[in-house]
Design a protein around this motif. Structure first.
Motif, PDB file in Angstrom:
ATOM      1  N   SER A   1       0.956  -1.281  -0.009  1.00 46.89           N
ATOM      2  CA  SER A   1      -0.210  -0.049  -0.078  1.00 46.89           C
ATOM      3  C   SER A   1       0.840   1.233  -0.034  1.00 46.89           C
ATOM      4  N   PRO A   2       0.439   2.329  -0.419  1.00 44.23           N
ATOM      5  CA  PRO A   2       1.051   3.670  -0.288  1.00 44.23           C
ATOM      6  C   PRO A   2       1.535   3.931   1.206  1.00 44.23           C
ATOM      7  N   GLU A   3       0.705   3.538   2.151  1.00 45.19           N
ATOM      8  CA  GLU A   3       1.071   3.793   3.463  1.00 45.19           C
ATOM      9  C   GLU A   3       2.280   2.853   3.985  1.00 45.19           C
ATOM     10  N   ALA A   4       2.298   1.586   3.364  1.00 45.48           N
ATOM     11  CA  ALA A   4       3.413   0.915   3.757  1.00 45.48           C
ATOM     12  C   ALA A   4       4.764   1.239   3.122  1.00 45.48           C
ATOM     13  N   VAL A   5       4.583   1.774   1.769  1.00 41.12           N
ATOM     14  CA  VAL A   5       5.892   2.410   1.141  1.00 41.12           C
ATOM     15  C   VAL A   5       6.395   3.756   1.770  1.00 41.12           C
ATOM     16  N   ALA A   6       5.470   4.417   2.187  1.00 42.26           N
ATOM     17  CA  ALA A   6       5.816   5.781   2.921  1.00 42.26           C
ATOM     18  C   ALA A   6       6.492   5.491   4.418  1.00 42.26           C
ATOM     19  N   ALA A   7       5.808   4.359   5.064  1.00 41.08           N
ATOM     20  CA  ALA A   7       6.250   3.949   6.392  1.00 41.08           C
ATOM     21  C   ALA A   7       7.587   3.229   6.151  1.00 41.08           C
TER      22      ALA A   7
ATOM     23  N   ALA B   1      10.127   3.754   3.847  1.00 38.15           N
ATOM     24  CA  ALA B   1      10.775   4.751   3.393  1.00 38.15           C
ATOM     25  C   ALA B   1      11.558   5.721   4.682  1.00 38.15           C
ATOM     26  N   ARG B   2      10.406   5.751   5.485  1.00 34.53           N
ATOM     27  CA  ARG B   2      10.785   6.802   6.565  1.00 34.53           C
ATOM     28  C   ARG B   2      11.552   5.832   7.613  1.00 34.53           C
ATOM     29  N   LEU B   3      11.272   4.748   7.758  1.00 33.76           N
ATOM     30  CA  LEU B   3      11.912   3.767   8.743  1.00 33.76           C
ATOM     31  C   LEU B   3      13.413   3.496   8.342  1.00 33.76           C
ATOM     32  N   MET B   4      13.612   3.511   6.991  1.00 31.67           N
ATOM     33  CA  MET B   4      14.949   3.363   6.613  1.00 31.67           C
ATOM     34  C   MET B   4      15.824   4.487   6.708  1.00 31.67           C
ATOM     35  N   ARG B   5      15.080   5.617   6.323  1.00 32.01           N
ATOM     36  CA  ARG B   5      15.879   6.811   6.513  1.00 32.01           C
ATOM     37  C   ARG B   5      16.307   7.322   7.857  1.00 32.01           C
ATOM     38  N   VAL B   6      15.305   7.141   8.779  1.00 31.54           N
ATOM     39  CA  VAL B   6      15.444   7.412  10.206  1.00 31.54           C
ATOM     40  C   VAL B   6      16.475   6.482  10.633  1.00 31.54           C
ATOM     41  N   SER B   7      16.352   5.387  10.454  1.00 38.39           N
ATOM     42  CA  SER B   7      17.193   4.334  11.098  1.00 38.39           C
ATOM     43  C   SER B   7      18.774   4.668  10.593  1.00 38.39           C
ATOM     44  N   ARG B   8      18.987   4.860   9.357  1.00 40.97           N
ATOM     45  CA  ARG B   8      20.217   5.148   8.947  1.00 40.97           C
ATOM     46  C   ARG B   8      20.731   6.250   9.421  1.00 40.97           C
ATOM     47  N   GLN B   9      19.899   7.462   9.753  1.00 44.88           N
ATOM     48  CA  GLN B   9      20.209   8.884  10.190  1.00 44.88           C
ATOM     49  C   GLN B   9      20.757   8.743  11.815  1.00 44.88           C
ATOM     50  N   LEU B  10      20.034   7.847  12.528  1.00 46.65           N
ATOM     51  CA  LEU B  10      20.216   7.772  14.026  1.00 46.65           C
ATOM     52  C   LEU B  10      21.637   6.951  13.856  1.00 46.65           C
TER      53      LEU B  10
END
Length: 151
Positions: free
Chosen positions: A7-13, A15-24
């Motif tokens: 779903s678009p919601e799953a894709v958005a979640a 992408a955000r999880l991957m970006r935030v994880s990498r940044q942290l």
């Protein structure tokens, strides 16, 4: 097996999880480097070995507990051994097997890394989310770690 589209919601979640994880992780790695300390992977291995106690862990057990690939764990163990942070001991009932155990120097290094790592967790998460939000996040992430079987 049926191919499913997310779903678009799953894709958005995702992408955000991957970006935030990498940044942290990057910010924490930067703090460790600024403190003259080794990377997080060292802490991960030293932590698991400390938790295992005096009996240590076999390398295959360690691989199951850390986030590194097998070849990465083998190389890291060799480096940690060279630094005197872990020791490899023969397994009596397995001529080729080894057990890896943390040394007192490894325990000290783990404490030194944790001083910076723990402060990073407090700054990057604890200062930004409430206790209730952190509990909710932990619960949601636990559900992703252990998805239901049979899909």
């Amino acid at each position: 097996m049926t191919k499913r589209s997310p779903s678009p919601e799953a894709v958005a979640a995702w992408a955000r999880l991957m970006r935030v994880s990498r940044q942290l992780v990057e910010k924490t790695e930067d703090a460790l480097k600024a403190g003259g300390l080794p990377p997080l992977a060292w802490y991960d291995v030293l932590h698991e070995l400390a938790e295992a106690g005096e009996g240590g862990l076999r390398p295959f057990e360690l691989i199951d507990r850390v986030l590194l690939a097998q070849y990465g764990v083998s190389r890291l163990l060799a480096r940690l051994e060279a630094e005197g942070l872990v020791e490899k001991l023969p397994v009596s009932d397995d001529g080729r097997g080894q057990t890896v155990r943390i040394t007192p120097g490894g325990r000290d290094m783990r404490r030194r890394i944790w001083a910076v790592y723990g402060a990073s967790i407090a700054e990057l998460m604890g200062d930004r989310l409430s206790a209730e939000e952190l509990k909710t996040l932990a619960t949601l992430l636990a559900r992703l770690r252990h998805p239901p079987t049979g899909n």
